[in-house]
Motif scaffolding. Structure first.
Motif, PDB file in Angstrom:
ATOM      1  N   GLU A 127       0.817  -1.210   0.000  1.00 40.59           N
ATOM      2  CA  GLU A 127       0.000   0.000   0.000  1.00 40.59           C
ATOM      3  C   GLU A 127       0.854   1.265   0.000  1.00 40.59           C
ATOM      4  N   GLY A 128       2.186   1.108   0.042  1.00 43.43           N
ATOM      5  CA  GLY A 128       3.053   2.284  -0.068  1.00 43.43           C
ATOM      6  C   GLY A 128       3.893   2.580   1.147  1.00 43.43           C
ATOM      7  N   LEU A 129       3.878   1.734   2.160  1.00 41.05           N
ATOM      8  CA  LEU A 129       4.708   1.961   3.339  1.00 41.05           C
ATOM      9  C   LEU A 129       6.183   1.757   2.983  1.00 41.05           C
ATOM     10  N   LYS A 130       7.017   2.737   3.303  1.00 40.70           N
ATOM     11  CA  LYS A 130       8.439   2.639   3.000  1.00 40.70           C
ATOM     12  C   LYS A 130       9.218   3.564   3.920  1.00 40.70           C
ATOM     13  N   GLY A 131      10.520   3.573   3.768  1.00 38.52           N
ATOM     14  CA  GLY A 131      11.359   4.449   4.579  1.00 38.52           C
ATOM     15  C   GLY A 131      11.575   3.916   5.986  1.00 38.52           C
ATOM     16  N   LYS A 132      11.821   4.831   6.904  1.00 43.52           N
ATOM     17  CA  LYS A 132      12.145   4.458   8.289  1.00 43.52           C
ATOM     18  C   LYS A 132      11.019   3.691   8.973  1.00 43.52           C
ATOM     19  N   PRO A 133       9.743   4.113   8.856  1.00 37.18           N
ATOM     20  CA  PRO A 133       8.668   3.342   9.505  1.00 37.18           C
ATOM     21  C   PRO A 133       8.644   1.880   9.048  1.00 37.18           C
ATOM     22  N   ALA A 134       8.874   1.648   7.752  1.00 38.24           N
ATOM     23  CA  ALA A 134       8.879   0.277   7.246  1.00 38.24           C
ATOM     24  C   ALA A 134      10.060  -0.510   7.806  1.00 38.24           C
ATOM     25  N   ARG A 135      11.234   0.118   7.889  1.00 37.82           N
ATOM     26  CA  ARG A 135      12.421  -0.584   8.409  1.00 37.82           C
ATOM     27  C   ARG A 135      12.253  -0.938   9.879  1.00 37.82           C
ATOM     28  N   LEU A 136      11.697  -0.017  10.675  1.00 35.83           N
ATOM     29  CA  LEU A 136      11.504  -0.299  12.104  1.00 35.83           C
ATOM     30  C   LEU A 136      10.517  -1.444  12.312  1.00 35.83           C
ATOM     31  N   LEU A 137       9.424  -1.445  11.539  1.00 36.50           N
ATOM     32  CA  LEU A 137       8.457  -2.539  11.653  1.00 36.50           C
ATOM     33  C   LEU A 137       9.078  -3.868  11.230  1.00 36.50           C
ATOM     34  N   LEU A 138       9.877  -3.841  10.180  1.00 38.90           N
ATOM     35  CA  LEU A 138      10.516  -5.058   9.696  1.00 38.90           C
ATOM     36  C   LEU A 138      11.458  -5.635  10.743  1.00 38.90           C
ATOM     37  N   LEU A 139      12.245  -4.783  11.406  1.00 40.06           N
ATOM     38  CA  LEU A 139      13.144  -5.249  12.463  1.00 40.06           C
ATOM     39  C   LEU A 139      12.361  -5.884  13.607  1.00 40.06           C
ATOM     40  N   ARG A 140      11.214  -5.279  13.904  1.00 40.31           N
ATOM     41  CA  ARG A 140      10.378  -5.817  14.989  1.00 40.31           C
ATOM     42  C   ARG A 140       9.835  -7.197  14.639  1.00 40.31           C
ATOM     43  N   VAL A 141       9.379  -7.361  13.387  1.00 39.31           N
ATOM     44  CA  VAL A 141       8.837  -8.646  12.948  1.00 39.31           C
ATOM     45  C   VAL A 141       9.945  -9.697  12.875  1.00 39.31           C
TER      46      VAL A 141
END
Length: 542
Positions: A127-141
């Protein structure tokens, strides 16, 4: 945590909008007095309950496309300003979904369900999530995947339910928006319906609308393809020819019964082809050619030639095409007919084009022929600077180089898609490159301007004989063709178009058979040799 989503863009001040909408107390005459200022996390502007519009901007002047408001009952209300279109709506809907998906991903991670968290994260990224918010969520998962723990079922249940609702929500929103678009404008509704079906081809609501809209007598029986054709053609200014149109009925009787037509007020294309992109390309090139010619030859006192649209027939089978073109016997002998993809027939006022099965969109010989033959027929039957009886003398006078060069010049011009016109100022066209590289082999410029139709025919015959003796020899007909197009390129564009009007008048005098006006010195204020020097210099600069 899920309740935090209530503060998102679309639900900000929802109760206020719903109350204003339901009240209906304001009237259009009292807009200024009853408009209520609204400020949310992102949007700022005024909502007018009377006209049910939301205007963005500190000064209440803006182009905010759409604000979606949800009542407690789950019904959606629409507050929109004039000019609402798909992009603004689509962007706002996906922004809202992206925020919701981020919150759901975090909640799934708190519930220690790494499978659901990964699935929701991937959806948010789509849906377009990218940048720092996406990286932080990815690290959490990823951290949760490395050290999996027991899932909190009580906490993950509302997340899964919210995910299910999200998956069925978007098609409902798109269908609702499509119904609203039909109330504004039928063609806008068709475009929204097509975009909805592109994303959700099996949605029952969208399919139901399509079945009701598809005419029983439509030339395209498949409803999805009919919608795609209709939208693409309407966007380019074309419409389907009515089945009752005499021009279409006559060709169905003479040619084949499954023909259909697309047309504007100036162009009509009749064909059995079912390749939408190829038909649209042919129609568009013919339309842009007609527009370029109308602009070049415009005059304050036009002679009315005909009100009928310029007709183009596009064939898909060579035997069928060759049986319909003029001078059928000549096609087996004359070398200029053996390579052809089309012809213009002044007697029947029609251009015939052969588009063989498998030909690529924008295939140069085909695209070249469409423009070339359209130009020829337009000059013979629609140019406002001379009558239909004048041009019978055209083959008896000099000036063929400039006259035929106009066709080559327009035919090699690429399409300027941004401005929807032929790019007549394009650099590096084939004719300019040829003249720049073979300047020493060009036809003597004085002879070039004196050439008539008989001279051109003799040049073609001489080429045929000479080629048998020396296959590497530059064909004089090839030289003539490129030299002609490059000359028109120069006369049309050089010096900011200072010779453009003289070019149009020169061609008009050629068709009138007015030999006295075809002297380069009289027409352009320069001798033939001087024009030749300028053309070569112009080609080298380009």
């Amino acid at each position: 945590m899920l309740r935090r989503r209530a503060g998102s863009l679309f639900f900000a001040n929802a109760w206020l909008f719903a109350a204003l909408w339901a009240s209906g107390a304001a009237t259009k005459s009292a807009v200024a007095d009853t408009a209520v200022p609204v400020q949310g996390p992102v949007l700022r502007g005024v909502f007018d309950p009377a006209s049910k519009t939301f205007v963005a901007g500190d000064n209440h002047v803006g182009v905010l496309a759409l604000l979606l408001v949800e009542r407690d009952s789950g019904a959606f209300l629409w507050a929109e300003s004039e000019g609402t279109r798909w992009r603004g709506y689509h962007r706002l809907v996906h922004e809202r979904r992206r925020r919701q998906l981020v919150e759901l991903t975090k909640e799934a991670a708190r519930a220690r369900d790494h499978v659901t968290a990964r699935r929701l994260l991937q959806w948010a990224q789509a849906e377009g999530l990218k940048g720092k918010p996406a990286r932080l969520l990815l690290l959490r998962v990823e951290k949760l995947e490395r050290r999996p723990r027991k899932i909190n079922r009580k906490r993950i249940t509302p997340v899964l339910e919210a995910e299910r609702k999200l998956r069925v929500q978007l098609p409902k929103l798109l269908v609702a928006r499509t119904r609203h678009a039909f109330k504004e404008d039928h063609e806008l509704g068709l475009r929204f319906l097509r975009l909805t079906l592109d994303e959700f081809p099996d949605d029952p609501g969208a399919l139901s609308m399509l079945r009701k809209l598809h005419p029983k007598d439509a030339p395209i029986k498949d409803a999805h393809r009919w919608l795609a054709w209709h939208v693409d053609l309407e966007r380019k200014g074309f419409r389907f020819t009515k089945p009752s149109e005499n021009a279409l009925k006559r060709e169905q009787h003479r040619w084949r019964p499954d023909l259909y037509g697309v047309e504007t007020d100036r162009i009509r294309l009749i064909t059995p082809l079912r390749r939408m992109e190829l038909v649209a390309d042919c129609a568009r090139r013919a339309q842009l050619t007609e527009a370029a010619l109308a602009e070049l030859f415009k005059t304050d006192k036009p002679m009315l030639r005909t009100k009928d649209p310029l007709t183009v027939h596009v064939f898909m089978h060579k035997p069928n095409f060759r049986s319909r073109i003029s001078y059928k016997k000549a096609t087996e002998r004359a070398p200029w007919y053996q390579w052809r993809y089309g012809e213009s027939d002044y007697r029947e006022d029609v251009v015939r084009i052969y588009a063989p099965d498998g030909v690529a969109l924008g295939y140069r010989p085909l695209a070249h022929t469409i423009v070339h033959e359209t130009t020829k027929l337009w000059l013979e039957s629609r140019c406002p600077r001379f009558t239909s009886t004048d041009w019978a003398q055209a083959g008896m006078v000099s000036g063929l180089g400039v006259s035929s060069g106009l066709r080559g010049f327009l035919a090699e011009a690429p399409v300027d898609f941004e401005n929807d016109k032929l790019d007549l100022a394009a650099r590096g066209t084939p004719s300019l490159r040829y003249v720049a590289r073979h300047a020493g082999q060009l036809i003597n410029w004085k002879d070039f301007f004196l050439m008539d139709f008989n001279d051109a025919a003799k040049t073609v015959n001489d080429d045929t004989k000479a080629e048998k003796r020396d296959p590497n020899r530059q064909r004089r007909s090839t030289v003539f063709r490129h030299q002609s197009a490059a000359t028109c390129h120069y006369l049309y564009n050089a010096g900011g178009g200072r010779h453009r009007e003289a070019l149009a008048q020169f061609i008009a005098e050629y068709y009138k058979g007015n030999q006295a006006r075809l002297d380069p010195k009289v027409a352009f204020g320069m001798k033939a040799e001087e024009i030749g020097v300028d053309v070569v210099a112009y080609a080298r600069r380009k």
